[in-house]
Write a protein that holds these residues in place. Structure first.
Motif: not given
Ligand SMILES: Nc1ncnc2c1ncn2[C@@H]1O[C@H](COP(=O)(O)OP(=O)(O)O)[C@@H](O)[C@H]1O
Ligand SMILES: [Mg+2]
Length: 231
Positions: A12, A14, A44-45, A48-49, A53-55, A57, A69, A73
């Motif tokens: 991941k 950012y 948390s990252t 959440n993956i 909750m989040i994708q 990279t 993955t 949606q």
């Protein structure tokens, strides 16, 4: 044993910052797995993956025979609804609803749920179900939030620093009750924490450092929640 959930080579970024640098892990059914690491290490990252909750990279997350993955949606929303419960550090109860009403928010229409009375008794919240969050202690609020997360009987329960706002006694209670829920209803728990004592109660401990799993330990003799030593 085949894992219920796995992640392969999760990264991941950012912007230019590389937060996760290639995380591979397996999670086994009906265990409590701690994700341990200092603040800012990416716990948390990662959680959440794993919880959709989040994708990431790059990399993939699998649950049973499904690749989370790769979901659209709509598929992701369906998967989360049927499989995933979340507990956060700050409870996130709705202040204008009573404890009972907050718990019922977690019921999914068309899906079977756990018996409300049994669950609230196990979590020792059956005596103040008509109270509003502002009338409850932090520990009580978190137990209501846990009931809301598990009433739909999810396969996976993701807890992000779930005791991070609680004092020693309440933290021990919450950790003890999570282990009870795991054994009673069969739920696989992933629990991020910077607290090594909580990790000692876990069957598995994944330690994150510099964006990688630094240590992956099966705990042969997990301690009881009440045997945690607070400093
Ligand atoms: N949405 C975001 N945008 C940019 N940076 C982020 C974002 N989320 C987290 N980070 C950064 O990623 C790093 C790890 O954060 P986090 O996963 O919250 O760590 P932990 O939960 O272990 O404290 C931190 O440096 C944080 O600032
Ligand atoms: Mg965090």
């Amino acid at each position: 044993m085949k894992p219920i959930m796995s992640a392969e080579n999760i990264t991941k970024d950012y912007g230019k910052e590389k937060i996760l640098k290639g995380i591979t892990l397996s999670v086994y059914k009906d265990t409590f797995t701690a994700i341990l690491g200092p603040s800012g290490s990416g716990k948390s990252t990662l959680l959440n993956i794993l919880s959709g909750m989040i994708q990431p990279t790059t990399g993939c997350v699998r649950h049973g025979d499904k690749t989370v993955t790769n979901f659209t949606q709509a598929q992701l929303a369906d998967w989360k609804r049927a499989n995933v419960g979340n507990v956060f550090q700050n409870y996130l109860l709705l202040n204008n609803l009573t404890a009972a009403e907050n718990i019922k928010v977690g019921i999914c229409p068309g899906m079977s749920s756990l018996a409300f009375d049994r669950l609230t008794r196990i979590l020792e919240i059956n005596n103040f179900l008509d109270k509003f969050p502002a009338q409850l202690s932090g520990g009580q609020q978190q137990r209501v939030a846990i009931a809301r997360a598990v009433i739909k009987n999810p396969h996976l329960l993701f807890c992000d620093e779930a005791t991070g706002s609680l004092d020693e006694a309440n933290s021990k209670k919450v950790v003890e009750l999570l282990h009870n829920l795991k054994s009673t209803f069969g739920v696989t728990i992933l629990f991020t924490t910077h607290n090594e004592q909580i990790a000692r109660t876990a069957e598995r401990v994944l330690t994150i450092k510099d964006g990688l799993i630094y240590n992956d330990v099966t705990n042969k003799n997990p301690i009881g929640a009440n045997d945690m030593v607070w400093r």
